[in-house]
Design an enzyme around this catalytic site. Structure first.
Site, PDB file in Angstrom:
ATOM      1  N   LEU A 123       0.877  -1.168   0.000  1.00 56.82           N
ATOM      2  CA  LEU A 123       0.000   0.000   0.000  1.00 56.82           C
ATOM      3  C   LEU A 123       0.912   1.214   0.000  1.00 56.82           C
ATOM      4  CD1 LEU A 123      -2.725  -0.876   2.686  1.00 56.82           C
ATOM      5  CD2 LEU A 123      -2.982  -0.922   0.201  1.00 56.82           C
ATOM      6  N   ASP A 124       0.523   2.252  -0.729  1.00 58.02           N
ATOM      7  CA  ASP A 124       1.298   3.483  -0.693  1.00 58.02           C
ATOM      8  C   ASP A 124       1.465   3.942   0.741  1.00 58.02           C
ATOM      9  OD1 ASP A 124       1.374   3.504  -3.439  1.00 58.02           O
ATOM     10  OD2 ASP A 124      -0.269   4.952  -3.660  1.00 58.02           O
ATOM     11  N   ARG A 125       2.556   4.606   0.988  1.00 62.91           N
ATOM     12  CA  ARG A 125       2.847   5.081   2.344  1.00 62.91           C
ATOM     13  C   ARG A 125       1.673   5.818   2.991  1.00 62.91           C
ATOM     14  NH1 ARG A 125       8.203   8.552   4.016  1.00 62.91           N
ATOM     15  NH2 ARG A 125       7.629   8.987   6.170  1.00 62.91           N
ATOM     16  N   THR A 150      -1.503   5.613   2.444  1.00 61.53           N
ATOM     17  CA  THR A 150      -2.761   4.853   2.431  1.00 61.53           C
ATOM     18  C   THR A 150      -2.825   3.912   3.622  1.00 61.53           C
ATOM     19  OG1 THR A 150      -2.771   4.921   0.013  1.00 61.53           O
ATOM     20  CG2 THR A 150      -4.229   3.324   1.067  1.00 61.53           C
TER      21      THR A 150
END
Length: 238
Positions: free
Chosen positions: A53-55, A57
């Site tokens: 997951l993106d940082r 998110t």
């Protein structure tokens, strides 16, 4: 301590906090906390990454408890056998539901991809969206004397980098708190009026057939304090 939302002898899943990297990276050498290392220390055994997951998110993040389990789960992602649902708060009023079928050009990082050869390619990208609620708040932001927001459910059918953030920006309804593809004035307004200091994108559920038991599983991750406060302020709590 990370919130563990599921664990068996093969798989473990956590509710990833916003703004926490999944694992160590030389691109973030000054960071000291990572989900992978924190979880390993918390349960006392190695875990194996399956997806990211993106940082900024938050939400469902799954790991294998063995290299074999990690490979099996990774294959489910590669074969598009994982069903993912996200929730987001976006700028403006977006109506109803629909499908964004908008190809995305590969995003190369200036540092990580500095030695990449060839031009970034354009890849198909598909996202289903559904509006859950809308609100208008009496706070001026930019040239508008009020601000409007929509709460949307997002289901990516492909897995491109920053796909949901880029697709919502393409629709001119960027996700609140998105510093890369969003609206800076809206982000500042949300921080000032609602205490929103994060990307309002949350990986709510992940559904799949267990690769070892063949049983269907749906993992759910609850929303953090900032989410809960904004839902309350917007009258969306119920």
């Amino acid at each position: 301590m990370l919130e563990i939302i599921y664990q068996d002898e093969w798989i473990i899943a956590v509710n990833k906090p916003a703004n926490m990297l999944v694992h160590r990276s030389w691109l973030a050498r000054h960071e000291t906390q990572f989900v992978m290392q924190t979880l390993r220390d918390q349960i006392g055994q190695h875990v194996f990454t399956v997806h990211r997951l993106d940082r900024p998110t938050s939400g469902v993040l799954i790991f294998g408890l063995s290299s074999e389990a990690g490979r099996e789960l990774s294959q489910l992602f590669e074969q598009h056998k994982m069903s993912k649902t996200y929730h987001a708060i976006v700028r403006g009023w977006i109506e109803g539901e629909g499908v964004v079928d908008y190809p995305l050009r590969e995003e190369h990082d200036k540092i990580a991809n500095k030695f990449a050869t060839g031009e970034p390619v354009t890849q198909s990208a598909i996202t289903h969206y559904k509006t859950l609620a809308q609100v208008e708040m009496p706070y001026p932001i930019g040239r508008y004397d009020c601000c409007r927001y929509s709460w949307v459910e997002l289901a990516p059918k492909t897995g491109r980098k920053h796909q949901l953030r880029r697709h919502m920006s393409h629709l001119r309804h960027p996700i609140i708190g998105d510093t890369a593809h969003g609206d800076l004035k809206q982000n500042r307004g949300a921080a000032e009026h609602f205490g929103c200091q994060r990307l309002m994108l949350h990986a709510s559920t992940l559904s799949f057939v267990h690769p070892f038991t063949a049983q269907p599983i749906t993992l759910e991750a609850g929303m953090d304090e900032i989410w809960q406060r904004m839902l309350q302020q917007f009258g969306w709590k119920d």
